[in-house]
Design an enzyme around this catalytic site. Structure first.
Site, PDB file in Angstrom:
ATOM      1  N   CYS A  75      10.915   9.071   1.836  1.00 28.74           N
ATOM      2  CA  CYS A  75      10.314   7.855   1.249  1.00 28.74           C
ATOM      3  C   CYS A  75       8.849   7.709   1.636  1.00 28.74           C
ATOM      4  CB  CYS A  75      11.149   6.648   1.659  1.00 28.74           C
ATOM      5  SG  CYS A  75      10.264   5.150   2.102  1.00 28.74           S
ATOM      6  N   GLY A  76       7.966   7.636   0.609  1.00 29.01           N
ATOM      7  CA  GLY A  76       6.521   7.572   0.830  1.00 29.01           C
ATOM      8  C   GLY A  76       6.082   6.285   1.521  1.00 29.01           C
ATOM      9  N   HIS A  77       6.662   5.140   1.119  1.00 29.83           N
ATOM     10  CA  HIS A  77       6.298   3.867   1.759  1.00 29.83           C
ATOM     11  C   HIS A  77       6.660   3.887   3.238  1.00 29.83           C
ATOM     12  CE1 HIS A  77       4.932   1.969  -1.810  1.00 29.83           C
ATOM     13  NE2 HIS A  77       6.085   2.078  -2.444  1.00 29.83           N
ATOM     14  N   CYS A  78       7.783   4.611   3.554  1.00 31.79           N
ATOM     15  CA  CYS A  78       8.188   4.697   4.963  1.00 31.79           C
ATOM     16  C   CYS A  78       7.157   5.500   5.749  1.00 31.79           C
ATOM     17  CB  CYS A  78       9.552   5.382   5.090  1.00 31.79           C
ATOM     18  SG  CYS A  78      10.839   4.589   4.101  1.00 31.79           S
TER      19      CYS A  78
END
Ligand SMILES: *[C@@H]1O[C@H](CO)[C@@H](O)[C@H](O)[C@H]1NC(C)=O
Ligand SMILES: *[C@@H]1O[C@H](CO)[C@@H](O)[C@H](O)[C@H]1NC(C)=O
Length: 517
Positions: A75-78
């Site tokens: 996950c990029g936001h993570c």
């Protein structure tokens, strides 16, 4: 430079949507408790606990305040959150805050994602007192400071209890936006709940009678203090300040409002929206807060505020406090209080009431209306014309004689607009004196100067120092800005050519005199 102005707190307190609820997670029996591996060391990475279905229960028992991030490796936001999350943990550890940060690899822990209803990444949940069934959904910011602040406002008090004036002053200096609740009758719980989520605001509260008195309050009220900066205030205020930058001052914006059990707190989104709105008209009431007769005026002033909400920001300036720069900006003396002024922070036009009547709710409302309708003319600062204004080679102009001298149809007038503190102005002063001396006997040429920090002109604003303008003879009120070198030779060439643009220097340097109209 132009920090935005704050609209009324009343909206924030009463017009807001619901509080962040506790426990949005699904209710599930905590069967994992028995599965905990006692004595198992919970691993950490960069100060973050790394949890799984066996160690979550253990962590909950050990940490009465625990923020858990459910993340997925892909996950990029993570990934974006990860460094901020680590920094937040470090910030909290540095302040010995009793709160722990943890993370769970969601896809690797299907029991946990099911238990807590995690459907997207990252999802963050805040657990209090080991309560596994009712975590609070984390809705705060995703950068380190914001995360730390959100957590601190939950594990500590979200507002500072104020005991005396010194404490109140210290709090007001601590933040750009400070809200103080004055409560003697009301319960502060709602106020504290509001303070938990409005992270960009510093909160305090008090029940002390001497603080009520200090701020001229007779009943429960919430007061908002905002560091206000007006365009040009810096330039006109502090002689020492030469760097462009922000000059701000704390002023109390008294917004009569009550917080009762029926009112609700704002969500972070609501407060952000409200706090970013822009009110261009600032109405200032100048009072000496040490005088009871002045404090009595505050009630009427506040009464006039609600109908003008969103249009006019009401500000109280205590002339007995250190607000001299505000007085100077408006060309006022402390003895003139109580009095009103209105400034439009976009146009920087200032207005004063005309009649000398008493300050009441009705007179305040009437004054605002005459300004808003365009009926009232702004006023401009001016010093008195010195008796010897035309005795020296460089003539002294002020607001009051500027029109008459600069726009004299028979004279070519060259004016230096300066600030007493401006070093470039001081550097060019000898050249200006020499120029005036040189053209002393030219009947049609006047060399002059005007202190633009103490004199304002209706014709134009002076944006920087020094500004040099040439007003050639004639009926058409022509204004030319001189942008050439600031030396006697260049000035002389400019004057000798009658303000005409001299030919370009073939060498490409030297007097690059030019002007714009
Ligand atoms: C967890 O919190 C909820 C809501 O405050 C409460 O009803 C419940 O009893 C708590 N559970 C435990 C185990 O303390
Ligand atoms: C405010 O009022 C007090 C009491 O009359 C007086 O001593 C003080 O000088 C006043 N402050 C200013 C700045 O006028």
């Amino acid at each position: 430079m132009d920090r935005q102005l704050l609209p009324v707190l009343l909206l924030l307190l009463l017009g807001a949507s619901g509080l962040q609820g506790q426990g949005q997670g699904p209710e599930r029996p905590s069967e994992d408790l028995l599965e905990d591996a006692p004595g198992e060391e919970v691993p950490q990475e960069d100060g973050i606990l790394v949890l799984n279905h066996r160690t979550l229960g253990l962590a909950l028992r050990e940490h009465p305040a625990l923020l858990v991030e459910f993340y997925a490796p892909w996950c990029g936001h993570c990934k974006a959150l990860a460094p901020e999350y680590i920094k937040a943990a470090a910030l909290l550890a540095a302040e010995s805050a009793t709160v722990m940060l943890a993370k769970v690899d969601g896809p690797a822990e299907p029991e946990l994602t099911e238990e807590f209803g995690v459907t997207e990444y990252p999802t963050l949940k805040f657990f209090r007192d080991g309560n596994r069934t009712h975590p609070e959904e984390y809705t705060g910011p995703r950068e380190a400071k914001g995360i730390a602040e959100w957590l601190k406002r939950r594990v500590g008090s979200s507002a500072t209890r104020l005991e005396d004036e010194e404490g109140a002053r210290a709090l007001m200096d601590a933040g750009d936006v400070v809200v103080i609740g004055f409560f003697q009758d009301k319960d502060v719980a709602t106020f504290l709940a509001l303070a938990r989520d409005a992270l960009d605001v510093t909160f305090g509260f008090t029940d002390r009678p001497q603080l009520f008195q200090k701020f001229g309050l007779s009943k429960d009220t919430v007061v908002l203090f905002k560091k206000v900066s007006w365009p040009e205030l810096r330039a006109r205020a502090e002689g020492q300040v030469q760097q462009p930058g922000e000059f701000s001052s704390h002023l109390g914006a008294v917004l009569g409002s009550r917080v009762g059990p029926g009112s609700q707190a704002a969500t972070p989104q609501t407060s952000r929206r409200i706090f970013s709105a822009k009110i261009l008209n600032h109405l200032l009431l100048f009072v000496n807060q040490t005088l009871a007769s002045h404090r009595e005026l505050l009630a009427g002033f506040r009464e006039a505020a609600p109908p003008l909400r969103g249009q006019v920001l009401f500000v109280v300036v205590d002339v007995a406090a250190n607000n001299d720069h505000v007085l100077r900006y408006f060309g006022l003396k402390a003895e003139e209080a109580p009095t009103l002024r209105l400034v439009n922070i976009e146009t920087t036009k200032k207005y004063a009431p005309t009649g000398g009547g008493p300050i009441s709710s009705a007179s305040v409302a009437a004054f605002c209306q005459t300004v808003l309708s365009g009926e009232l003319k702004p006023y401009f600062l001016s010093q008195e014309v010195p008796p010897d204004w035309d005795q020296r080679p460089v003539k002294t102009l002020v607001g009051k004689n500027f029109e008459q001298v600069a726009f004299d149809e028979t004279k070519n007038v060259f004016v230096k607009f300066y600030a007493p503190w401006c070093s470039h102005c001081r550097e060019m002063a000898p050249a200006w004196e020499a120029l005036a001396e040189k053209y002393r006997n030219h009947e049609d040429i006047i060399i002059a100067e005007l202190d633009a920090t103490a004199n304002e002109l209706e014709a134009f604003a002076v944006p920087g120092f020094p500004t040099l303008k040439y007003f050639p003879a004639g009926q058409d009120r022509k204004i030319m800005e001189y942008k050439g070198s600031r030396d006697l030779e260049s000035f002389s060439k400019f004057l000798d050519s009658g303000g005409e643009l001299p030919a370009e220097e073939p060498t490409g340097h030297g007097a690059a005199a030019g002007f714009t109209q």
